[in-house]
Design a protein around this motif. Structure first.
Motif, short mmCIF file in Angstrom:
data_model
loop_
_atom_site.label_atom_id
_atom_site.label_comp_id
_atom_site.label_asym_id
_atom_site.label_seq_id
_atom_site.Cartn_x
_atom_site.Cartn_y
_atom_site.Cartn_z
N ASP A 1 -7.69 8.09 -0.44
CA ASP A 1 -6.34 7.54 -0.47
C ASP A 1 -5.51 8.52 -1.30
O ASP A 1 -5.83 8.75 -2.45
CB ASP A 1 -6.38 6.15 -1.11
N ASP B 1 -4.36 6.67 3.85
CA ASP B 1 -5.82 6.62 3.82
C ASP B 1 -6.42 7.51 4.90
O ASP B 1 -6.05 7.40 6.07
CB ASP B 1 -6.31 5.19 4.07
N ARG C 1 -1.66 9.75 -2.78
CA ARG C 1 -0.35 9.22 -3.14
C ARG C 1 0.57 10.36 -3.54
O ARG C 1 0.10 11.40 -3.99
CB ARG C 1 -0.49 8.28 -4.36
N HIS D 1 0.87 -1.18 0.00
CA HIS D 1 0.00 0.00 0.00
C HIS D 1 0.90 1.23 0.00
O HIS D 1 1.70 1.40 0.91
CB HIS D 1 -0.89 -0.01 1.25
N HIS E 1 -13.33 6.49 2.01
CA HIS E 1 -12.05 7.05 2.45
C HIS E 1 -11.35 7.71 1.27
O HIS E 1 -11.65 7.43 0.11
CB HIS E 1 -11.15 5.99 3.09
ZN LIG Z 1 -5.53 3.11 0.48
#
Ligand SMILES: [Zn+2]
Length: 262
Positions: free
Chosen positions: A242, A164, A244, A160, A240
């Motif tokens: 997420d 999150d 990056r 991952h 949620h």
């Molecule tokens: Zn995630």
């Protein structure tokens, strides 16, 4: 005499060569460098852009072990990397169908990964990466961290790489940093409603599983602007966001630029 000579040497080296780094030399880290304007900078033999005021940026991958070699105008700096321990979770006895995606979506996944890869490869002259990042969702709980990995039925899954933020469906999402939208898709297979921003010099950010995507490709966005809402689109187990952070194809830990302990 010897003391005098070494003193001269120190003055010579510092006046002809100055560099500072903002960021830790730890796996997954985002590092902002500053040197003299007009310098030529290489990171591990890769030439990187330097802004007119001397800033450059790079990042360290999740599993990087070897030293980083930074070359600035023929001067070499070698930095050791500090290793991290990641959360590993083993889950056995799962239905195989839930572990591997169905074959009929392979082509779609391949195509979408290509779009994402293209957006992450952009090497623009934008200089927003120099600025401080801001939290994208207020009052959210962090439910997933960078680097963690699940081993399902004995098969190690893709780690991952995001951070999150669990929040209610429909919660407003703010841009963490000013940038230009390079991908805006309402429904990708894995990531659902997805946005990618370019912040310059190979730094990009991604927002995933969004309920609504409120900006368009090519649009310039300011830090703090509302860019969409929290959802559970794509392969998500609950509402949620997420996020990056990338330096080109290298996935970095967003917690290294946000005020979040990792
Ligand atoms: Zn995630």
């Amino acid at each position: 005499m010897r003391i005098l000579l070494s003193l001269v040497f120190v003055i010579f080296t510092t006046s002809s060569f100055a560099v500072t780094f903002n960021g830790k030399f730890v796996q997954g880290s985002f590092i902002l460098g500053k040197t003299e304007a007009g310098s030529e900078v290489f990171i591990d033999k890769k030439k990187v852009k330097v802004t007119s005021d001397g800033y450059f940026v790079f990042g360290l991958s999740r599993d990087r072990k070897n030293d980083v070699v930074i070359k600035i105008n023929e001067k070499k700096i070698i930095k050791k990397i500090f290793k991290r321990k990641y959360k590993i979770q083993r889950i056995d006895g799962l239905d195989e169908k839930k572990v591997t995606p169905p074959e009929e979506v392979y082509e779609r996944i391949k195509k979408e990964n290509k779009w994402i890869g293209k957006a992450r490869a952009i090497d623009s002259d934008l200089t927003f990466f120099k600025n401080k990042f801001a939290i994208p969702v207020e009052n959210a709980i962090i439910t997933g961290v960078y680097g963690s990995q699940r081993i399902l039925n004995g098969k190690p899954k893709w780690p991952h790489y995001g951070l999150d933020f669990a929040a209610e469906e429909g919660t407003k999402i703010k841009a963490m940093l000013s940038g230009v939208v390079t991908l805006a898709e309402p429904d990708l297979f894995y990531t659902g409603g997805t946005l990618i921003f370019d912040h310059g010099h190979g730094i990009s950010t991604l927002y995933m599983h969004m309920e609504k995507v409120l900006v368009k490709k090519g649009q310039k966005v300011k830090q703090g602007d509302i860019i969409g809402t929290v959802g559970s689109t794509g392969r998500a187990t609950g509402a949620h966001l997420d996020v990056r952070l990338n330096w080109f194809n290298i996935r970095l830990d967003p917690a290294t630029v946000l005020d979040i302990k990792n």
